[in-house]
Design a protein around this motif. Sequence first.
Motif, PDB file in Angstrom:
ATOM      1  N   ASN A  74       0.819  -1.220   0.000  1.00  0.00           N
ATOM      2  CA  ASN A  74       0.000   0.000   0.000  1.00  0.00           C
ATOM      3  C   ASN A  74       0.848   1.263   0.000  1.00  0.00           C
ATOM      4  OD1 ASN A  74      -2.467  -1.318  -0.070  1.00  0.00           O
ATOM      5  ND2 ASN A  74      -2.619  -1.456   2.159  1.00  0.00           N
ATOM      6  N   GLY A  75       2.020   1.224   0.631  1.00  0.00           N
ATOM      7  CA  GLY A  75       2.886   2.405   0.665  1.00  0.00           C
ATOM      8  C   GLY A  75       3.349   2.811  -0.722  1.00  0.00           C
ATOM      9  N   ILE A  76       3.830   1.829  -1.497  1.00  0.00           N
ATOM     10  CA  ILE A  76       4.290   2.119  -2.858  1.00  0.00           C
ATOM     11  C   ILE A  76       3.122   2.554  -3.732  1.00  0.00           C
ATOM     12  CG2 ILE A  76       5.220   1.065  -4.954  1.00  0.00           C
ATOM     13  CD1 ILE A  76       7.149  -0.487  -3.288  1.00  0.00           C
ATOM     14  N   TRP A  77       1.982   1.882  -3.587  1.00  0.00           N
ATOM     15  CA  TRP A  77       0.811   2.267  -4.379  1.00  0.00           C
ATOM     16  C   TRP A  77       0.329   3.670  -4.004  1.00  0.00           C
ATOM     17  CZ3 TRP A  77      -1.964   0.658  -8.513  1.00  0.00           C
ATOM     18  CH2 TRP A  77      -1.601  -0.564  -9.070  1.00  0.00           C
ATOM     19  N   GLY A  78       0.405   4.013  -2.739  1.00  0.00           N
ATOM     20  CA  GLY A  78       0.014   5.356  -2.334  1.00  0.00           C
ATOM     21  C   GLY A  78       0.917   6.416  -2.941  1.00  0.00           C
ATOM     22  N   LEU A  79       2.234   6.171  -2.904  1.00  0.00           N
ATOM     23  CA  LEU A  79       3.186   7.111  -3.506  1.00  0.00           C
ATOM     24  C   LEU A  79       2.945   7.221  -5.003  1.00  0.00           C
ATOM     25  CD1 LEU A  79       5.688   8.914  -3.490  1.00  0.00           C
ATOM     26  CD2 LEU A  79       7.100   6.829  -3.587  1.00  0.00           C
ATOM     27  N   ALA A  80       2.764   6.081  -5.661  1.00  0.00           N
ATOM     28  CA  ALA A  80       2.528   6.101  -7.104  1.00  0.00           C
ATOM     29  C   ALA A  80       1.237   6.851  -7.441  1.00  0.00           C
ATOM     30  CB  ALA A  80       2.468   4.674  -7.645  1.00  0.00           C
ATOM     31  N   ALA A  87       1.085  14.256 -11.968  1.00  0.00           N
ATOM     32  CA  ALA A  87       1.273  14.174 -13.415  1.00  0.00           C
ATOM     33  C   ALA A  87       0.031  14.665 -14.149  1.00  0.00           C
ATOM     34  CB  ALA A  87       1.596  12.735 -13.817  1.00  0.00           C
ATOM     35  N   ALA A  88      -1.152  14.301 -13.645  1.00  0.00           N
ATOM     36  CA  ALA A  88      -2.397  14.734 -14.280  1.00  0.00           C
ATOM     37  C   ALA A  88      -2.563  16.246 -14.180  1.00  0.00           C
ATOM     38  CB  ALA A  88      -3.582  14.016 -13.631  1.00  0.00           C
ATOM     39  N   VAL A  89      -2.222  16.830 -13.038  1.00  0.00           N
ATOM     40  CA  VAL A  89      -2.299  18.281 -12.868  1.00  0.00           C
ATOM     41  C   VAL A  89      -1.363  18.979 -13.854  1.00  0.00           C
ATOM     42  CG1 VAL A  89      -1.804  20.181 -11.279  1.00  0.00           C
ATOM     43  CG2 VAL A  89      -3.031  18.159 -10.462  1.00  0.00           C
ATOM     44  N   PRO A 124       5.853  21.323 -18.135  1.00  0.00           N
ATOM     45  CA  PRO A 124       4.912  20.502 -17.366  1.00  0.00           C
ATOM     46  C   PRO A 124       4.480  19.227 -18.084  1.00  0.00           C
ATOM     47  CG  PRO A 124       3.831  22.474 -18.217  1.00  0.00           C
ATOM     48  CD  PRO A 124       5.287  22.652 -18.447  1.00  0.00           C
ATOM     49  N   MET A 125       4.321  19.286 -19.400  1.00  0.00           N
ATOM     50  CA  MET A 125       3.899  18.083 -20.116  1.00  0.00           C
ATOM     51  C   MET A 125       4.990  17.014 -20.056  1.00  0.00           C
ATOM     52  SD  MET A 125       2.553  17.669 -24.057  1.00  0.00           S
ATOM     53  CE  MET A 125       1.131  18.717 -23.772  1.00  0.00           C
ATOM     54  N   MET A 126       6.239  17.422 -20.244  1.00  0.00           N
ATOM     55  CA  MET A 126       7.348  16.471 -20.207  1.00  0.00           C
ATOM     56  C   MET A 126       7.475  15.840 -18.823  1.00  0.00           C
ATOM     57  SD  MET A 126       8.443  16.521 -23.285  1.00  0.00           S
ATOM     58  CE  MET A 126       9.117  17.395 -24.693  1.00  0.00           C
ATOM     59  N   TRP A 127       7.341  16.650 -17.785  1.00  0.00           N
ATOM     60  CA  TRP A 127       7.433  16.112 -16.428  1.00  0.00           C
ATOM     61  C   TRP A 127       6.237  15.244 -16.091  1.00  0.00           C
ATOM     62  CZ3 TRP A 127      11.364  15.425 -13.333  1.00  0.00           C
ATOM     63  CH2 TRP A 127      12.523  16.175 -13.543  1.00  0.00           C
ATOM     64  N   ALA A 128       5.082  15.497 -16.709  1.00  0.00           N
ATOM     65  CA  ALA A 128       3.932  14.608 -16.518  1.00  0.00           C
ATOM     66  C   ALA A 128       4.253  13.206 -17.019  1.00  0.00           C
ATOM     67  CB  ALA A 128       2.709  15.170 -17.245  1.00  0.00           C
ATOM     68  N   PHE A 129       4.875  13.115 -18.186  1.00  0.00           N
ATOM     69  CA  PHE A 129       5.265  11.810 -18.705  1.00  0.00           C
ATOM     70  C   PHE A 129       6.329  11.159 -17.820  1.00  0.00           C
ATOM     71  CE2 PHE A 129       3.650  13.488 -22.866  1.00  0.00           C
ATOM     72  CZ  PHE A 129       2.693  12.501 -23.071  1.00  0.00           C
ATOM     73  N   ALA A 130       7.269  11.957 -17.320  1.00  0.00           N
ATOM     74  CA  ALA A 130       8.309  11.406 -16.456  1.00  0.00           C
ATOM     75  C   ALA A 130       7.719  10.856 -15.159  1.00  0.00           C
ATOM     76  CB  ALA A 130       9.355  12.477 -16.152  1.00  0.00           C
ATOM     77  N   LEU A 131       6.767  11.578 -14.572  1.00  0.00           N
ATOM     78  CA  LEU A 131       6.114  11.095 -13.347  1.00  0.00           C
ATOM     79  C   LEU A 131       5.264   9.863 -13.627  1.00  0.00           C
ATOM     80  CD1 LEU A 131       5.059  14.445 -11.638  1.00  0.00           C
ATOM     81  CD2 LEU A 131       6.957  12.939 -11.024  1.00  0.00           C
ATOM     82  N   TRP A 132       4.611   9.821 -14.778  1.00  0.00           N
ATOM     83  CA  TRP A 132       3.889   8.611 -15.185  1.00  0.00           C
ATOM     84  C   TRP A 132       4.841   7.420 -15.212  1.00  0.00           C
ATOM     85  CZ3 TRP A 132       4.699   5.105 -19.036  1.00  0.00           C
ATOM     86  CH2 TRP A 132       3.664   4.200 -19.308  1.00  0.00           C
ATOM     87  N   SER A 133       6.016   7.621 -15.803  1.00  0.00           N
ATOM     88  CA  SER A 133       7.001   6.543 -15.896  1.00  0.00           C
ATOM     89  C   SER A 133       7.439   6.077 -14.519  1.00  0.00           C
ATOM     90  CB  SER A 133       8.219   7.023 -16.698  1.00  0.00           C
ATOM     91  OG  SER A 133       7.857   7.380 -18.009  1.00  0.00           O
ATOM     92  N   LEU A 134       7.748   7.021 -13.645  1.00  0.00           N
ATOM     93  CA  LEU A 134       8.213   6.665 -12.306  1.00  0.00           C
ATOM     94  C   LEU A 134       7.143   5.918 -11.530  1.00  0.00           C
ATOM     95  CD1 LEU A 134      10.220   6.759  -9.985  1.00  0.00           C
ATOM     96  CD2 LEU A 134       9.430   9.093  -9.474  1.00  0.00           C
TER      97      LEU A 134
END
Length: 229
Positions: A74-80, A87-89, A124-134
Amino acid sequence: MVMPLVELSIAAATFVGTHFLLSHPLRAALVARLGEKGFAGLYAVVALASMAWMAHAFRAVPPGEGPLWDGTGNGIWGLASVLMLLAAVLMVGSLRGNPALPDPRAGQLAKAPVRGVFHITRHPMMWAFALWSLSHALVAATPRVLILTAAIAVLALVGAALQDRKKAAQMGSDWQDWASRTHFWPRPDGLLRAGAVAWLGGGVLWLVATWAHIPLAYVPAGLWRWIAA
């Protein structure tokens, strides 16, 4: 197992490499030869073909093989989930007033006061994709997911750095002024100034996207994970 991963790695490298080559060193020569519309058509064909190859190679790798760590807690899922909300914002906020997007008003937008998610980063768009990846790498640390997410993250962040150089050459002082008032690396304090539209729109996008994991991937994500528990 080895050969499918090798093919996926080659496909991912092709996807990323062709994007960089067409967006930067080859762009001017191809536009001069093909025109803007012809170049856009070539770019789309290459992008779709390399993406299709990468998707096919991804599906060819057994999905549950050899995770490097346990991403089911749950911890990892919460962080993700938090990372995906951010990323959506960023994604929603990037669609308005962004001088990095192809827009005849780019110079005018670059001169405007910094607003919304651009208080966080000018990409912001590029970092959204990066956060999606992480976020996806955290919860599904299998070799095929790590290769795919690494490719998307490299494309996003190296692409953002290269975009700075390209925009500076294209827009001159307009982009330099914009860059001097914004940041490449995200600033957490900018979240408080991202704006209601970005937060509300991003929240809706996050809810819809995480719900879509249920019919598409048979895995509840975000709030739906806790609702389903």
